[in-house]
Design a protein around this motif. Structure first.
Motif, PDB file in Angstrom:
ATOM      1  N   CYS A  78       0.850  -1.187   0.000  1.00  0.00           N
ATOM      2  CA  CYS A  78       0.000   0.000   0.000  1.00  0.00           C
ATOM      3  C   CYS A  78       0.887   1.238   0.000  1.00  0.00           C
ATOM      4  CB  CYS A  78      -0.958   0.011   1.186  1.00  0.00           C
ATOM      5  SG  CYS A  78      -0.180   0.120   2.802  1.00  0.00           S
ATOM      6  N   GLY A 132       0.486   5.872   0.182  1.00  0.00           N
ATOM      7  CA  GLY A 132      -0.362   7.054   0.216  1.00  0.00           C
ATOM      8  C   GLY A 132      -0.718   7.495  -1.203  1.00  0.00           C
ATOM      9  N   PHE A 134      -4.715  -1.553  10.076  1.00  0.00           N
ATOM     10  CA  PHE A 134      -5.439  -0.723   9.113  1.00  0.00           C
ATOM     11  C   PHE A 134      -6.929  -1.012   9.209  1.00  0.00           C
ATOM     12  CE2 PHE A 134      -1.334  -1.263   6.769  1.00  0.00           C
ATOM     13  CZ  PHE A 134      -0.976   0.073   6.706  1.00  0.00           C
ATOM     14  N   GLU A 135      -7.717   0.024   9.019  1.00  0.00           N
ATOM     15  CA  GLU A 135      -9.154  -0.116   8.788  1.00  0.00           C
ATOM     16  C   GLU A 135      -9.351  -0.055   7.279  1.00  0.00           C
ATOM     17  OE1 GLU A 135     -11.441  -0.706  11.116  1.00  0.00           O
ATOM     18  OE2 GLU A 135      -9.931  -0.637  12.700  1.00  0.00           O
ATOM     19  N   GLN A 139     -11.651   1.376   4.231  1.00  0.00           N
ATOM     20  CA  GLN A 139     -12.637   2.411   3.942  1.00  0.00           C
ATOM     21  C   GLN A 139     -12.366   2.968   2.554  1.00  0.00           C
ATOM     22  OE1 GLN A 139     -12.692   5.462   6.963  1.00  0.00           O
ATOM     23  NE2 GLN A 139     -13.726   6.914   5.636  1.00  0.00           N
ATOM     24  N   ASP A 140     -13.419   3.260   1.817  1.00  0.00           N
ATOM     25  CA  ASP A 140     -13.309   3.929   0.518  1.00  0.00           C
ATOM     26  C   ASP A 140     -12.324   3.227  -0.428  1.00  0.00           C
ATOM     27  OD1 ASP A 140     -15.147   5.833   1.385  1.00  0.00           O
ATOM     28  OD2 ASP A 140     -13.576   7.124   2.186  1.00  0.00           O
ATOM     29  N   THR A 149      -7.052   2.702   5.765  1.00  0.00           N
ATOM     30  CA  THR A 149      -6.961   3.972   6.476  1.00  0.00           C
ATOM     31  C   THR A 149      -6.229   3.716   7.782  1.00  0.00           C
ATOM     32  OG1 THR A 149      -9.091   3.688   7.579  1.00  0.00           O
ATOM     33  CG2 THR A 149      -9.088   4.879   5.479  1.00  0.00           C
ATOM     34  N   GLY A 150      -5.478   4.695   8.192  1.00  0.00           N
ATOM     35  CA  GLY A 150      -4.724   4.563   9.426  1.00  0.00           C
ATOM     36  C   GLY A 150      -4.287   5.901   9.955  1.00  0.00           C
ATOM     37  N   GLN A 167      -3.868   8.856   7.979  1.00  0.00           N
ATOM     38  CA  GLN A 167      -3.382   9.817   6.980  1.00  0.00           C
ATOM     39  C   GLN A 167      -4.124   9.674   5.662  1.00  0.00           C
ATOM     40  OE1 GLN A 167       0.849   9.945   6.662  1.00  0.00           O
ATOM     41  NE2 GLN A 167       1.159  10.047   8.853  1.00  0.00           N
ATOM     42  N   GLY A 168      -5.422   9.485   5.722  1.00  0.00           N
ATOM     43  CA  GLY A 168      -6.221   9.354   4.519  1.00  0.00           C
ATOM     44  C   GLY A 168      -6.248   7.916   4.021  1.00  0.00           C
ATOM     45  N   VAL A 169      -6.803   7.739   2.837  1.00  0.00           N
ATOM     46  CA  VAL A 169      -6.942   6.402   2.254  1.00  0.00           C
ATOM     47  C   VAL A 169      -5.682   6.052   1.476  1.00  0.00           C
ATOM     48  CG1 VAL A 169      -8.269   4.975   0.653  1.00  0.00           C
ATOM     49  CG2 VAL A 169      -9.441   6.622   2.119  1.00  0.00           C
ATOM     50  N   ALA A 170      -5.135   4.891   1.789  1.00  0.00           N
ATOM     51  CA  ALA A 170      -3.950   4.396   1.089  1.00  0.00           C
ATOM     52  C   ALA A 170      -4.390   3.308   0.118  1.00  0.00           C
ATOM     53  CB  ALA A 170      -2.936   3.838   2.082  1.00  0.00           C
TER      54      ALA A 170
END
Length: 168
Positions: A65, A67, A129-130, A132-133, A137-138, A140-143
């Motif tokens: 993953c 950013g 990590f969660e 989402q989208d 996510t962790g 700093q936004g969606v990776a």
């Protein structure tokens, strides 16, 4: 993903006379255990970009993953062809691995959830990590998460010196 058994070739030009081909099963074990990988991508102007990152091996592919605003993500948006390398960083002993393939974005929620669990199992709670989208996510936004199924792989043994090529 369907696991494919690669064609294995020992290149005798780059090894010692007693060298034998490294088994793909051995390489898979090394990929699964490796903590650090180096990702090579291509910048828009054609120059190479190399960066270290974490990756997990699952179901016949490497997953990583990044950013969304990082250089590697921007490079992948233009050219998804990559090389991932890992190894022992020593002259004698061990095996260094090179995986060539195409980075494909993973967006399915159930697949991402399974990968997030693998990340945490391998690297610890620091790498929780969660999902989402369509990414991890962790904080700093969606990776975005990418899958690289090997197209061609190389193993460079160093006891004795050898070069094995796996073609998928």
């Amino acid at each position: 993903m369907t696991l494919k058994e690669p064609r294995t070739e020992l290149d005798t030009r780059y090894g010692e006379p007693e060298a034998t081909a490294t088994a793909w099963t051995e390489a898979v074990g090394l990929l699964a255990e490796a903590e650090l990988f180096w990702l090579s991508t291509v910048r828009p102007d054609g120059r190479p970009h190399v960066t270290p990152l974490l990756a997990v091996w699952a179901d016949g592919a490497l997953y990583f993953c990044t950013g969304a605003a990082e250089r590697k993500a921007m490079n992948l948006a233009r050219n998804p062809e990559v090389v991932l390398t890992t190894g022992v960083n020593a002259l004698h002993g061990g095996c260094d691995l090179v995986i060539e393939g195409t980075a494909v974005r993973v967006t399915g929620h159930s697949r991402l959830t399974a990968l997030a669990k693998l990340w945490e199992a391998k690297y610890g709670a620091e790498w929780h990590f969660e999902v989402q989208d369509g990414g991890f996510t962790g904080g700093q936004g969606v990776a975005p998460v990418f899958e690289v199924a090997p197209r061609t792989a190389f193993g460079f043994g160093k006891a004795p010196y050898s070069q094995t090529r796996w073609q998928f």
